[in-house]
Scaffold this motif. Structure first.
Motif, PDB file in Angstrom:
ATOM      1  N   VAL A 142       0.856  -1.185   0.000  1.00  0.00           N
ATOM      2  CA  VAL A 142       0.000   0.000   0.000  1.00  0.00           C
ATOM      3  C   VAL A 142       0.893   1.236   0.000  1.00  0.00           C
ATOM      4  N   SER A 143       0.294   2.384  -0.258  1.00  0.00           N
ATOM      5  CA  SER A 143       1.075   3.619  -0.299  1.00  0.00           C
ATOM      6  C   SER A 143       1.483   4.042   1.112  1.00  0.00           C
ATOM      7  N   ARG A 144       2.382   5.008   1.195  1.00  0.00           N
ATOM      8  CA  ARG A 144       2.907   5.420   2.491  1.00  0.00           C
ATOM      9  C   ARG A 144       1.887   6.210   3.311  1.00  0.00           C
ATOM     10  N   THR A 145       0.930   6.855   2.649  1.00  0.00           N
ATOM     11  CA  THR A 145      -0.050   7.656   3.391  1.00  0.00           C
ATOM     12  C   THR A 145      -0.885   6.808   4.349  1.00  0.00           C
ATOM     13  N   PRO A 146      -1.513   5.708   3.891  1.00  0.00           N
ATOM     14  CA  PRO A 146      -2.257   4.875   4.850  1.00  0.00           C
ATOM     15  C   PRO A 146      -1.366   4.225   5.903  1.00  0.00           C
ATOM     16  N   ILE A 147      -0.106   3.921   5.544  1.00  0.00           N
ATOM     17  CA  ILE A 147       0.822   3.376   6.526  1.00  0.00           C
ATOM     18  C   ILE A 147       1.073   4.412   7.613  1.00  0.00           C
ATOM     19  N   ARG A 148       1.278   5.652   7.202  1.00  0.00           N
ATOM     20  CA  ARG A 148       1.527   6.731   8.164  1.00  0.00           C
ATOM     21  C   ARG A 148       0.335   6.885   9.106  1.00  0.00           C
ATOM     22  N   GLU A 149      -0.880   6.830   8.534  1.00  0.00           N
ATOM     23  CA  GLU A 149      -2.091   6.944   9.345  1.00  0.00           C
ATOM     24  C   GLU A 149      -2.217   5.765  10.308  1.00  0.00           C
ATOM     25  N   ALA A 150      -1.874   4.568   9.826  1.00  0.00           N
ATOM     26  CA  ALA A 150      -1.953   3.376  10.671  1.00  0.00           C
ATOM     27  C   ALA A 150      -0.963   3.468  11.831  1.00  0.00           C
ATOM     28  N   LEU A 151       0.237   3.961  11.553  1.00  0.00           N
ATOM     29  CA  LEU A 151       1.246   4.095  12.606  1.00  0.00           C
ATOM     30  C   LEU A 151       0.816   5.114  13.648  1.00  0.00           C
ATOM     31  N   GLN A 152       0.150   6.169  13.210  1.00  0.00           N
ATOM     32  CA  GLN A 152      -0.360   7.166  14.155  1.00  0.00           C
ATOM     33  C   GLN A 152      -1.407   6.553  15.076  1.00  0.00           C
ATOM     34  N   ARG A 153      -2.251   5.706  14.520  1.00  0.00           N
ATOM     35  CA  ARG A 153      -3.263   5.024  15.343  1.00  0.00           C
ATOM     36  C   ARG A 153      -2.602   4.052  16.321  1.00  0.00           C
ATOM     37  N   LEU A 154      -1.604   3.329  15.843  1.00  0.00           N
ATOM     38  CA  LEU A 154      -0.903   2.388  16.716  1.00  0.00           C
ATOM     39  C   LEU A 154      -0.237   3.112  17.884  1.00  0.00           C
ATOM     40  N   GLU A 155       0.323   4.277  17.599  1.00  0.00           N
ATOM     41  CA  GLU A 155       0.950   5.063  18.662  1.00  0.00           C
ATOM     42  C   GLU A 155      -0.113   5.570  19.638  1.00  0.00           C
ATOM     43  N   ALA A 156      -1.231   6.026  19.120  1.00  0.00           N
ATOM     44  CA  ALA A 156      -2.310   6.532  19.974  1.00  0.00           C
ATOM     45  C   ALA A 156      -2.871   5.441  20.871  1.00  0.00           C
ATOM     46  N   HIS A 157      -2.860   4.202  20.390  1.00  0.00           N
ATOM     47  CA  HIS A 157      -3.394   3.083  21.161  1.00  0.00           C
ATOM     48  C   HIS A 157      -2.343   2.429  22.046  1.00  0.00           C
ATOM     49  N   GLY A 158      -1.120   2.962  22.038  1.00  0.00           N
ATOM     50  CA  GLY A 158      -0.076   2.424  22.902  1.00  0.00           C
ATOM     51  C   GLY A 158       0.588   1.168  22.372  1.00  0.00           C
ATOM     52  N   ILE A 159       0.315   0.819  21.123  1.00  0.00           N
ATOM     53  CA  ILE A 159       0.929  -0.372  20.524  1.00  0.00           C
ATOM     54  C   ILE A 159       2.320  -0.035  19.997  1.00  0.00           C
ATOM     55  N   ALA A 160       2.539   1.212  19.653  1.00  0.00           N
ATOM     56  CA  ALA A 160       3.844   1.679  19.186  1.00  0.00           C
ATOM     57  C   ALA A 160       4.283   2.850  20.058  1.00  0.00           C
ATOM     58  N   THR A 161       5.587   2.984  20.258  1.00  0.00           N
ATOM     59  CA  THR A 161       6.125   4.066  21.083  1.00  0.00           C
ATOM     60  C   THR A 161       7.281   4.751  20.357  1.00  0.00           C
ATOM     61  N   ARG A 162       7.508   6.007  20.707  1.00  0.00           N
ATOM     62  CA  ARG A 162       8.585   6.791  20.118  1.00  0.00           C
ATOM     63  C   ARG A 162       9.903   6.496  20.814  1.00  0.00           C
ATOM     64  N   ASP A 163      10.941   6.351  20.003  1.00  0.00           N
ATOM     65  CA  ASP A 163      12.306   6.210  20.495  1.00  0.00           C
ATOM     66  C   ASP A 163      13.142   7.205  19.702  1.00  0.00           C
ATOM     67  N   GLY A 164      13.180   8.456  20.207  1.00  0.00           N
ATOM     68  CA  GLY A 164      13.786   9.513  19.410  1.00  0.00           C
ATOM     69  C   GLY A 164      12.900   9.777  18.213  1.00  0.00           C
ATOM     70  N   ARG A 165      13.453   9.669  17.019  1.00  0.00           N
ATOM     71  CA  ARG A 165      12.667   9.874  15.801  1.00  0.00           C
ATOM     72  C   ARG A 165      12.076   8.565  15.279  1.00  0.00           C
ATOM     73  N   SER A 166      12.472   7.469  15.884  1.00  0.00           N
ATOM     74  CA  SER A 166      11.985   6.159  15.432  1.00  0.00           C
ATOM     75  C   SER A 166      10.710   5.770  16.170  1.00  0.00           C
ATOM     76  N   LEU A 167       9.923   4.947  15.504  1.00  0.00           N
ATOM     77  CA  LEU A 167       8.726   4.380  16.091  1.00  0.00           C
ATOM     78  C   LEU A 167       8.953   2.878  16.223  1.00  0.00           C
ATOM     79  N   ARG A 168       8.736   2.362  17.407  1.00  0.00           N
ATOM     80  CA  ARG A 168       8.969   0.940  17.659  1.00  0.00           C
ATOM     81  C   ARG A 168       7.720   0.292  18.241  1.00  0.00           C
ATOM     82  N   VAL A 169       7.628  -1.029  18.055  1.00  0.00           N
ATOM     83  CA  VAL A 169       6.566  -1.786  18.712  1.00  0.00           C
ATOM     84  C   VAL A 169       6.807  -1.710  20.217  1.00  0.00           C
TER      85      VAL A 169
END
Length: 214
Positions: A43-70
């Motif tokens: 899929v394109s990067r736009t829906p991926i970006r939106e999905a990652l934002q949701r994952l972060e909002a739900h606590g499934i992903a966390t910020r490590d500096g500029r990186s996003l990790r599970v």
């Protein structure tokens, strides 16, 4: 108003990334790289970006500096998760004993019986276990509680493996399901609540044993 193509892809991307984490294809602590996920999921990067934002909002992903990790659950977070889960699952079973239609109880009983054939296949049994609990949640007929439990179920994808890999735990878990369904069928709210809470407590104990073996 119909969803746009990007919105549809965003929902799919979110579900697919969650599924990858749940299956262990993407491990806790691993970086979530937008371009890599877009290529993998097609899929394109736009829906991926939106999905990652949701994952972060739900606590499934966390910020490590500029990186996003599970996200990774530490010992205390694991205990907190299971404590809340025991309380909410217990309440769901209690409300199911009060509100569930006879047909819903029949379906729960049929699911519990059918799952016996899956012992030894932890992947299939894990999926069936989630379906059983989801049906139990719906049988509570409380939309706010069901939403809380959905959020908890999302956090469970961060657990690296199922406690049902051990045949003894799988069989015991299914016995516990039978007891919960019987209490609901008997409209025994207190017993249903107690058995469901104990079921989650036993799962937590099995989780701790599994963790200590690593």
């Amino acid at each position: 108003m119909k969803p746009t193509k990007d919105q549809g892809e965003g929902q799919d991307a979110y579900a697919l990334i969650l599924q990858s984490i749940d299956k262990g294809d993407v491990a806790p602590g691993e970086r979530l790289v937008e371009t890599d996920l877009a290529n993998t999921l097609g899929v394109s990067r736009t829906p991926i970006r939106e999905a990652l934002q949701r994952l972060e909002a739900h606590g499934i992903a966390t910020r490590d500096g500029r990186s996003l990790r599970v996200a990774q659950l530490d010992h205390d977070q694991l205990g907190e998760l299971y404590e809340v889960r025991a309380t909410t699952e217990g309440l769901a079973a209690k409300l199911a004993a009060r509100h569930a239609a006879p047909e819903e109880i029949d379906v729960l009983a049929e699911m519990a019986a059918a799952d016996r054939a899956l012992v030894g296949d932890s992947t299939a049994l894990g999926l069936a276990n989630r379906r059983f609990h989801a049906a139990l949640h719906r049988a509570s007929h409380n939309r706010y509680l069901t939403q809380m439990l959905l959020n908890i179920r999302r956090s469970l994808v961060l657990l690296s493996s199922s406690t049902l890999i051990a045949t003894s735990r799988a069989e015991t878990s299914l016995d516990e399901h039978d007891g919960i369904v019987a209490a609901i069928a008997n409209r025994d709210e207190d017993a249903a609540q107690l058995l469901a809470a104990q079921h989650i407590s036993n799962a937590y104990r099995a989780r701790l044993s599994l963790t200590s073996e690593k």
